[in-house]
Design an enzyme around this catalytic site. Structure first.
Site, short mmCIF file in Angstrom:
data_model
loop_
_atom_site.label_atom_id
_atom_site.label_comp_id
_atom_site.label_asym_id
_atom_site.label_seq_id
_atom_site.Cartn_x
_atom_site.Cartn_y
_atom_site.Cartn_z
NE ARG A 75 -37.39 -5.84 -48.37
CZ ARG A 75 -38.70 -5.58 -48.14
NH1 ARG A 75 -39.12 -5.28 -46.92
NH2 ARG A 75 -39.56 -5.64 -49.13
CG HIS A 121 -39.38 -9.25 -48.58
ND1 HIS A 121 -39.45 -9.63 -49.89
CD2 HIS A 121 -40.47 -8.47 -48.37
CE1 HIS A 121 -40.52 -9.10 -50.46
NE2 HIS A 121 -41.17 -8.38 -49.55
CG ASP A 128 -42.45 -7.17 -52.55
OD1 ASP A 128 -43.23 -7.85 -51.87
OD2 ASP A 128 -41.71 -6.30 -52.07
CD GLU A 186 -46.87 -3.98 -48.92
OE1 GLU A 186 -46.23 -5.05 -49.02
OE2 GLU A 186 -46.37 -2.95 -48.42
CG HIS A 189 -45.65 -8.86 -49.25
ND1 HIS A 189 -44.39 -8.40 -48.89
CD2 HIS A 189 -45.98 -9.78 -48.33
CE1 HIS A 189 -43.99 -9.02 -47.79
NE2 HIS A 189 -44.94 -9.87 -47.43
C1 LIG Z 1 -41.90 -2.42 -48.41
C2 LIG Z 1 -42.79 -3.42 -49.14
N1 LIG Z 1 -42.27 -3.70 -50.42
C3 LIG Z 1 -42.89 -4.69 -48.32
O1 LIG Z 1 -42.28 -5.67 -48.66
N2 LIG Z 1 -43.66 -4.62 -47.23
C4 LIG Z 1 -43.71 -5.72 -46.31
C5 LIG Z 1 -44.80 -5.53 -45.29
C6 LIG Z 1 -42.37 -5.91 -45.63
O2 LIG Z 1 -41.67 -4.92 -45.42
O3 LIG Z 1 -42.08 -7.05 -45.28
ZN LIG Z 2 -42.92 -7.43 -49.97
#
Ligand SMILES: C[C@@H](N)C(=O)N[C@H](C)C(=O)O
Ligand SMILES: [Zn+2]
Length: 207
Positions: A75, A121, A128, A186, A189
């Site tokens: 990400r 990420h 995820d 979560e 994750h």
């Molecule tokens: C937003 C969710 N999918 C996620 O990845 N949460 C973790 C904590 C992050 O944002 O790194």
């Molecule tokens: Zn995540």
């Protein structure tokens, strides 16, 4: 899909084409309600090490007629910044009901459902994901949807069915067997413990 990824990164589909992908932040179907900046294609990108580990998990699951479904992988930091700016915008009530009925937006960052600054990420070895039936592509019951930000999504929640609790343990165990570690908030994750870029946060566009 472009091939010029930074050194150490690969497309998940090249290394493991049988892993199903539905990259939610490349669509409007996510907690922000819009395509997230930094996602120009619906493709999962990860470090080679993370993909190798996922490949092994996929092989073990396929022997049981199961497989992985990935919702997010690498990400860019610009996407993480967008999540922070989303916090300042008034709630869309439909989205709030679906994704965070019990909390104010600011609380999601404080509790740890969304990273308040850097996200793991962006280091490229966090993913995820869930487990699906290989023949039908239907996901196992995990008790909540992806990115439901509530207590039921805590990995060890007892507010979900016994079957969902068993499925979460199955997912956690197989991820840990191949070197990933989860977070308490979560169930979906996971980060590779021996990630190759533990201190580096990347910002290249997903395309
Ligand atoms: C937003 C969710 N999918 C996620 O990845 N949460 C973790 C904590 C992050 O944002 O790194
Ligand atoms: Zn995540």
């Amino acid at each position: 899909m472009s091939d010029d990824l930074p050194y150490g990164f690969v497309y998940l589909s090249c290394a493991c084409p049988t892993i199903v992908q539905n990259i939610k932040y490349a669509t409007n179907d996510n907690f922000t309600g819009t395509i997230v900046p930094g996602y120009e294609a619906s493709v999962a990108i990860l470090t080679k090490e993370a993909v190798e580990a996922l490949n092994q998990i996929q092989q073990e699951l396929e022997a049981k007629d199961l497989g992985l479904l990935v919702w997010d992988a690498y990400r860019p930091t610009k996407a993480v910044d967008y999540f922070l700016s989303w916090e300042k915008v008034p709630d869309n009530q439909d989205i709030k009901v679906k994704y965070y009925p019990d909390y104010k937006k600011a609380e999601l960052f404080k509790i740890g459902f969304i990273a308040p600054g850097h996200s793991s990420h962006s280091r490229g070895s966090t993913v995820d994901l869930t487990i699906i039936d290989k023949n039908t592509n239907v996901a196992l019951d995990m008790g909540t949807d992806f990115d439901f930000f509530g207590k039921k999504s805590y990995t060890s929640s007892v507010e979900v069915s016994k079957q969902a609790m068993r499925n979460r343990i199955f997912l956690k165990n197989i991820m840990e067997k191949y070197g990933f570690i989860g977070i308490p908030q979560e169930w979906w994750h996971f980060t590779l413990k021996t990630e190759p870029f533990p201190d580096k946060y990347f910002n290249f566009t997903v395309r």
